[in-house]
Design an enzyme around this catalytic site. Structure first.
Site, PDB file in Angstrom:
ATOM      1  N   ASP A 149       0.836  -1.206   0.000  1.00  6.82           N
ATOM      2  CA  ASP A 149       0.000   0.000   0.000  1.00  6.82           C
ATOM      3  C   ASP A 149       0.868   1.252   0.000  1.00  6.82           C
ATOM      4  OD1 ASP A 149      -2.442  -1.135  -0.011  1.00  6.82           O
ATOM      5  OD2 ASP A 149      -2.866  -0.876   2.119  1.00  6.82           O
ATOM      6  N   MET A 189      -7.610   9.166   9.573  1.00  7.86           N
ATOM      7  CA  MET A 189      -8.163   9.709   8.313  1.00  7.86           C
ATOM      8  C   MET A 189      -9.109  10.876   8.589  1.00  7.86           C
ATOM      9  SD  MET A 189      -8.911   6.164   6.242  1.00  7.86           S
ATOM     10  CE  MET A 189      -9.393   5.134   7.621  1.00  7.86           C
ATOM     11  N   LYS A 201      -2.260   2.272  -5.952  1.00  6.86           N
ATOM     12  CA  LYS A 201      -2.404   3.259  -7.026  1.00  6.86           C
ATOM     13  C   LYS A 201      -3.234   2.764  -8.197  1.00  6.86           C
ATOM     14  CE  LYS A 201       1.748   6.000  -6.477  1.00  6.86           C
ATOM     15  NZ  LYS A 201       3.132   6.056  -6.919  1.00  6.86           N
TER      16      LYS A 201
HETATM   17  N1  SAH Z   1      -3.790   0.399   9.402  1.00  3.31           N
HETATM   18  C1  SAH Z   1      -3.309   1.730   9.657  1.00  3.31           C
HETATM   19  C2  SAH Z   1      -4.366   2.774   9.405  1.00  3.31           C
HETATM   20  C3  SAH Z   1      -4.788   2.880   7.948  1.00  3.31           C
HETATM   21  S1  SAH Z   1      -5.895   4.190   7.679  1.00  3.31           S
HETATM   22  C4  SAH Z   1      -2.780   1.797  11.103  1.00  3.31           C
HETATM   23  O1  SAH Z   1      -2.982   0.878  11.876  1.00  3.31           O
HETATM   24  O2  SAH Z   1      -2.135   2.798  11.440  1.00  3.31           O
HETATM   25  C5  SAH Z   1      -4.794   5.483   7.188  1.00  3.31           C
HETATM   26  C6  SAH Z   1      -4.671   6.502   8.296  1.00  3.31           C
HETATM   27  O3  SAH Z   1      -3.744   6.051   9.269  1.00  3.31           O
HETATM   28  C7  SAH Z   1      -4.132   7.845   7.861  1.00  3.31           C
HETATM   29  O4  SAH Z   1      -5.115   8.667   7.257  1.00  3.31           O
HETATM   30  C8  SAH Z   1      -3.690   8.408   9.193  1.00  3.31           C
HETATM   31  O5  SAH Z   1      -4.791   8.840   9.954  1.00  3.31           O
HETATM   32  C9  SAH Z   1      -3.111   7.165   9.855  1.00  3.31           C
HETATM   33  N2  SAH Z   1      -1.659   7.049   9.662  1.00  3.31           N
HETATM   34  C10 SAH Z   1      -0.998   6.122   8.955  1.00  3.31           C
HETATM   35  N3  SAH Z   1       0.343   6.296   9.063  1.00  3.31           N
HETATM   36  C11 SAH Z   1       0.523   7.369   9.866  1.00  3.31           C
HETATM   37  C12 SAH Z   1       1.660   8.054  10.368  1.00  3.31           C
HETATM   38  N4  SAH Z   1       2.911   7.667  10.073  1.00  3.31           N
HETATM   39  N5  SAH Z   1       1.448   9.121  11.169  1.00  3.31           N
HETATM   40  C13 SAH Z   1       0.210   9.537  11.499  1.00  3.31           C
HETATM   41  N6  SAH Z   1      -0.901   8.919  11.059  1.00  3.31           N
HETATM   42  C14 SAH Z   1      -0.752   7.856  10.259  1.00  3.31           C
END
Ligand code: SAH
Length: 316
Positions: free
Chosen positions: A37, A172, A59
């Site tokens: 992803d 998100m 993508k």
């Molecule tokens: N499975 C992922 C979440 C996927 S949804 C998890 O457990 O973290 C995608 C969202 O995750 C983004 O919009 C943001 O809110 C968060 N996210 C992912 N990576 C991040 C990071 N490095 N820093 C802050 N938020 C992050």
């Protein structure tokens, strides 16, 4: 189908390669093919063998719904062709990662699959701020929620946990933050503290703090498409000053030229020092075309503060 073909649905954590589990790293090294992803930190893919195909499934230009169907179809197809298929997702695949849909499709096709958990971004964000997501005196529970609902843009988030003295961690949520904060203000008079952490555990982490009434203005146009976690609740008052001072300097971006196996340790040291690094091993004789193109694109679209030749002196 090759003997004991297996699909691993792996969590890559929030970005820092040290937050990959040992099992995730082991399986990425062993993978015969990787589907990844867009939130997966590129360096993590460099633990793979240079000769395997990597496929960006973040993508594929269809609608969300068809895109997931396309990923499901690819997973089944690749399990037919390869023994160790690795599907990597950001954070923990079980948190807003649609992992259940992929498990269901694979099981229906009679393919063995396993989920390898990862560190979710809310945990990583709290750690960077020197916070617990819960604390005995301040917040007795935490809710992970999302500001983005597939079925309706108007759907409200559930606030009962926050109003009941808990912490709210919103994934998100930055694009809809105005709406989310208005929902909180219309439900309670308490102007809760809010922290928004962009790019948690990456070299360019950014923190914005405020209150429900001010945070939208504080963040302004700063998001720039970076992933962010929004933390709401009294726990935010306990953010550690020491932890915040460590966030202030963006780390350096380094390109190391050399063979992947030799450069991995040196590259890892750069992450430990708060930087960002890629290994340029395009000279490698057996590199898969997909990896070469991916690396070319990454190198052309990023600026590097330093370019090093691998000296293989890492302490890692
Ligand atoms: N499975 C992922 C979440 C996927 S949804 C998890 O457990 O973290 C995608 C969202 O995750 C983004 O919009 C943001 O809110 C968060 N996210 C992912 N990576 C991040 C990071 N490095 N820093 C802050 N938020 C992050």
């Amino acid at each position: 189908m090759p003997v004991e073909s297996r699909v691993y649905l792996i969590g890559a954590g929030p970005g820092h390669p040290g937050l990959l589990t040992k099992r995730a790293e082991y399986l990425i090294r062993k993978a015969d093919i990787i589907l990844y992803d867009h939130l997966v930190s590129p360096f993590i893919l460099q633990y793979s063998k240079p000769g395997i195909e990597i496929i960006d499934v973040g993508k594929i230009p269809y609608t969300r719904h068809i895109r997931q169907e396309e990923i499901n179809r690819l997973l089944v197809e690749k399990a037919d062709e390869h023994r160790t298929v690795v599907r990597i997702k950001g954070g923990d695949p079980a948190v807003f990662g649609r992992v259940q849909e992929e498990v269901a499709v694979l099981e229906a096709a009679g393919i063995h699959c396993e989920i390898i958990p990862g560190i979710t971004s809310a945990s990583a964000a709290a750690a960077m701020l020197g916070l617990g997501l819960t604390s005995r005196d301040v917040s007795t529970h935490v809710t992970f929620t999302t500001g983005h609902f597939k079925e309706s843009v108007d759907r409200e988030i559930c606030l009962s946990a926050l109003l009941d003295g808990g912490t709210l961690a919103i994934y998100m949520g930055v694009k809809r933050m105005g709406h989310l904060m208005a929902q909180i203000s219309s439900t309670t008079d308490v102007d809760y503290p809010v922290a928004v952490l962009f790019n948690a555990t990456r070299h360019d982490t950014k923190l914005v703090c405020g209150k429900v009434s001010t945070i939208v203005g504080e963040v302004g146009g700063e998001s720039g498409g970076s992933p962010a976690i929004i933390i709401v609740g009294d726990i935010v008052n306990l953010i550690s000053v020491q932890a915040v001072s460590r966030l202030s300097q963006p780390g350096k971006r380094v390109l190391i030229r050399g063979a992947r196996d030799e450069a991995l340790g040196e590259a890892y040291d750069i992450y430990e020092a708060g930087g960002w690094c890629l290994i340029d091993d395009r000279d490698s004789a057996h590199m898969h075309e997909s990896q070469r193109l991916w690396l070319e694109q990454l190198i052309s679209e990023n600026e590097f503060d330093e370019i090093l030749e691998c000296n293989n002196t890492s302490v890692y």
